[in-house]
Design a protein around this motif. Structure first.
Motif, PDB file in Angstrom:
ATOM      1  N   TRP A 295       0.839  -1.186   0.000  1.00 11.60           N
ATOM      2  CA  TRP A 295       0.000   0.000   0.000  1.00 11.60           C
ATOM      3  C   TRP A 295       0.882   1.247   0.000  1.00 11.60           C
ATOM      4  CZ3 TRP A 295       0.220  -3.436   4.068  1.00 11.60           C
ATOM      5  CH2 TRP A 295       0.785  -2.974   5.252  1.00 11.60           C
ATOM      6  N   ILE A 296       0.350   2.291  -0.608  1.00  6.52           N
ATOM      7  CA  ILE A 296       1.106   3.530  -0.775  1.00  6.52           C
ATOM      8  C   ILE A 296       1.172   4.255   0.563  1.00  6.52           C
ATOM      9  CG2 ILE A 296       1.152   5.776  -1.927  1.00  6.52           C
ATOM     10  CD1 ILE A 296      -0.150   4.490  -4.317  1.00  6.52           C
ATOM     11  N   ASN A 297       2.397   4.522   0.981  1.00  3.22           N
ATOM     12  CA  ASN A 297       2.622   5.218   2.250  1.00  3.22           C
ATOM     13  C   ASN A 297       2.680   6.733   2.066  1.00  3.22           C
ATOM     14  OD1 ASN A 297       3.276   5.529   5.036  1.00  3.22           O
ATOM     15  ND2 ASN A 297       5.428   5.726   4.493  1.00  3.22           N
ATOM     16  N   ALA A 298       3.351   7.187   0.989  1.00  5.67           N
ATOM     17  CA  ALA A 298       3.495   8.631   0.757  1.00  5.67           C
ATOM     18  C   ALA A 298       3.785   8.862  -0.712  1.00  5.67           C
ATOM     19  CB  ALA A 298       4.612   9.223   1.619  1.00  5.67           C
ATOM     20  N   LEU A 299       3.385  10.029  -1.207  1.00  7.38           N
ATOM     21  CA  LEU A 299       3.676  10.464  -2.565  1.00  7.38           C
ATOM     22  C   LEU A 299       4.739  11.551  -2.499  1.00  7.38           C
ATOM     23  CD1 LEU A 299       0.055  10.725  -4.041  1.00  7.38           C
ATOM     24  CD2 LEU A 299       1.667   8.847  -4.295  1.00  7.38           C
ATOM     25  N   ARG A 302       9.708  12.826  -6.293  1.00  7.73           N
ATOM     26  CA  ARG A 302      10.459  11.994  -7.231  1.00  7.73           C
ATOM     27  C   ARG A 302      10.016  10.543  -7.220  1.00  7.73           C
ATOM     28  NH1 ARG A 302      14.759   8.755  -7.043  1.00  7.73           N
ATOM     29  NH2 ARG A 302      14.929   9.038  -4.790  1.00  7.73           N
ATOM     30  N   TYR A 303       9.435  10.074  -6.133  1.00  3.03           N
ATOM     31  CA  TYR A 303       9.110   8.656  -6.010  1.00  3.03           C
ATOM     32  C   TYR A 303       7.838   8.482  -5.197  1.00  3.03           C
ATOM     33  CZ  TYR A 303      11.204   9.411  -1.436  1.00  3.03           C
ATOM     34  OH  TYR A 303      11.499   9.911  -0.197  1.00  3.03           O
ATOM     35  N   VAL A 307       4.807   0.326   0.943  1.00  2.00           N
ATOM     36  CA  VAL A 307       5.161  -0.552   2.052  1.00  2.00           C
ATOM     37  C   VAL A 307       4.490  -1.897   1.830  1.00  2.00           C
ATOM     38  CG1 VAL A 307       5.094  -0.891   4.547  1.00  2.00           C
ATOM     39  CG2 VAL A 307       5.380   1.404   3.609  1.00  2.00           C
ATOM     40  N   THR A 308       5.268  -2.983   1.876  1.00  2.50           N
ATOM     41  CA  THR A 308       4.742  -4.322   1.671  1.00  2.50           C
ATOM     42  C   THR A 308       4.354  -4.952   3.001  1.00  2.50           C
ATOM     43  OG1 THR A 308       6.978  -5.261   1.764  1.00  2.50           O
ATOM     44  CG2 THR A 308       6.154  -4.582  -0.387  1.00  2.50           C
ATOM     45  N   TYR A 314       9.480   0.187  -0.528  1.00  2.00           N
ATOM     46  CA  TYR A 314      10.028   0.370  -1.871  1.00  2.00           C
ATOM     47  C   TYR A 314       9.787   1.811  -2.321  1.00  2.00           C
ATOM     48  CZ  TYR A 314      10.421  -4.718  -2.267  1.00  2.00           C
ATOM     49  OH  TYR A 314      10.769  -6.031  -2.085  1.00  2.00           O
ATOM     50  N   LEU A 315      10.836   2.437  -2.824  1.00  2.00           N
ATOM     51  CA  LEU A 315      10.738   3.787  -3.384  1.00  2.00           C
ATOM     52  C   LEU A 315      10.688   3.654  -4.897  1.00  2.00           C
ATOM     53  CD1 LEU A 315      13.327   5.615  -1.084  1.00  2.00           C
ATOM     54  CD2 LEU A 315      10.887   5.229  -0.701  1.00  2.00           C
TER      55      LEU A 315
END
Length: 446
Positions: A295-299, A302-303, A307-308, A314-315
């Motif tokens: 799930w997406i932790n932050a926007l 650049r990336y 978080v798995t 993962y960036l």
């Protein structure tokens, strides 16, 4: 690039004036009343040190018991806790100065007044610079403020300012002095600190507006940060007298050069803006990109931080989300359908198998009941009748593998209870002995 006219003579004259004043001050320290003032200041420092040693652990225990207090209040008291010795010294030396002024000549408290002013100024600067988040910038501003406050209190401000202003270079029509550079640095640090405070306060207010989607919130916050930090930079340059016309031409030339060398960086920045505007992904969405599921932790600019389930972060570059195939499990809604496959023996009633499988899936807590599971026959295998069981969940962030495992366990228990068997391939293996026996044809011919 030419040096300013006659800088060496100006530097020598200013340095000689500063040295004369410093020499007079040092010679004045040997006078009896100045020695008494130094001894009084040392005694007050020892008293402040003892009070801090006695009061610090008690204040620390009291703070640990303050449950439910706002974080900003606890943080402020912790800052004061670290400066207890300094605070006690300031609280002791100024009453001593007032008593000395009331009981004797003002000149006999002159040195104590200087020490009290220095202690108070250093304490105020130390407390105010705690608002600067960057440790390096905070240290530079703090020590720079201490030095400048000391020069003002001892009366060396004008000489030092003249000395720094005499160290200058002429760049075309612009004169750049060391004094101008220091002014710009201090002003820039103050404006960046203010911009940081305003951006954090604005971001908190924007995130509280529920009518704005999370993607648009991030876009507005990023735009606000760029505007505030950019305004701080240009205001600082204008305040110290830097001509921004030449800077605009230079930045244009640098931008062309960077455009060729930083294509990937620019592509990721533009992709990040597109992602925020089209709302294809947002913080909290569950996505799959290649072998990465989380799930997406932050926007970021650049990336995207993903978080798995195993805690890895993962960036992923923004460009990959624009050009690659992304599975967004919660884009338009949070409903996710999962499929599992199983088989039963040919001796079991398929109607009963389908009913029992649906009931088993519905008994799992995360499986939705208002979108009921379905079970279908998908083929007749070599040793089993093959089925597919489909069910829906609404919380993919809770994991997919674990919910599949729970449904399989429910099927196992239900089939065992109703006597339904799950076949598996069975093979008979015979080991052939290659040594001829007594009745073999080769023995009969002998």
């Amino acid at each position: 690039m030419e040096p300013a006219s006659d800088p060496i003579d100006a530097i020598i004259q200013i340095a000689l004036g500063v040295w004369v004043r410093v020499d007079n001050f040092l010679h004045g320290l040997v006078r009896p009343w100045n020695v008494y003032q130094v001894l009084i200041a040392l005694g007050l420092f020892l008293v402040a040190w003892g009070l801090a040693r006695w009061f610090a652990p008690r204040m620390h225990d009291w703070l640990r018991a303050r449950e439910g207090w706002p974080k900003w209040r606890i943080r402020l008291l912790l800052i004061l806790h670290r400066r207890l010795r300094h605070i006690f010294f300031v609280a002791l030396i100024w009453p001593a100065v007032w008593i000395m002024r009331a009981s004797t000549w003002p000149s006999r408290s002159y040195l104590l007044t200087i020490l009290g002013s220095l202690a108070l100024a250093w304490l105020v600067i130390a407390l105010l610079t705690r608002a600067i988040g960057n440790p390096l910038l905070r240290t530079l501003v703090r020590y720079g403020g201490w030095v400048w406050a000391t020069l003002i209190i001892v009366g060396l401000q004008d000489e030092t300012q003249g000395l720094l202003d005499s160290m200058a270079l002429t760049l075309g029509s612009m004169r750049l002095s060391l004094w101008m550079i220091l002014q710009g640095f201090v002003l820039l640090a103050a404006l960046i600190t203010l911009a940081r405070f305003l951006s954090h306060a604005g971001a908190a207010n924007i995130r509280r507006v529920e009518d704005i989607s999370p993607s648009m919130q991030e876009l507005v916050i990023k735009g606000l940060q760029v505007a505030l930090y950019g305004a701080a930079f240009f205001i600082a340059l204008r305040a110290v007298g830097v001509d921004l016309t030449g800077l605009a031409v230079l930045s244009g030339a640098i931008g062309v050069g960077l455009g060729f060398g930083l294509q990937k960086v620019v592509s990721n920045l533009v992709s990040g803006i597109i992602i925020l505007m089209d709302k294809s992904v947002k913080p909290g969405d569950v996505i799959s990109l290649g072998e990465t599921f989380g799930w997406i932790n932050a926007l970021g600019a650049r990336y995207v931080s993903v978080v798995t389930r195993d805690g890895k972060e993962y960036l992923i570059p923004n460009e990959d989300l624009i050009t690659g195939q992304v599975v967004n499990w919660s884009h338009s809604n949070d409903f996710v359908r999962l499929d599992i496959y199983f088989g039963t023996s040919y001796g079991d009633d398929p109607h009963a198998v389908r009913r029992i499988a649906i009931e088993a899936a519905q008994s799992v807590s995360r499986v939705l009941t208002f979108k009921p599971p379905v079970c279908h026959i998908v083929g007749f295998g070599d040793s089993s009748v093959d089925y597919i069981l489909r069910f829906w969940i609404t919380d993919p962030t809770g994991g997919l593998t674990n919910i599949r495992g729970n449904v399989y366990l429910a099927l196992w228990d239900a089939f065992k209870e109703h006597g339904i068997s799950i076949p598996f391939p069975q093979r008979e293996v015979r080991v052939l002995n290659e040594t001829p026996g007594p009745d073999s044809p080769s023995k009969a011919l002998d």
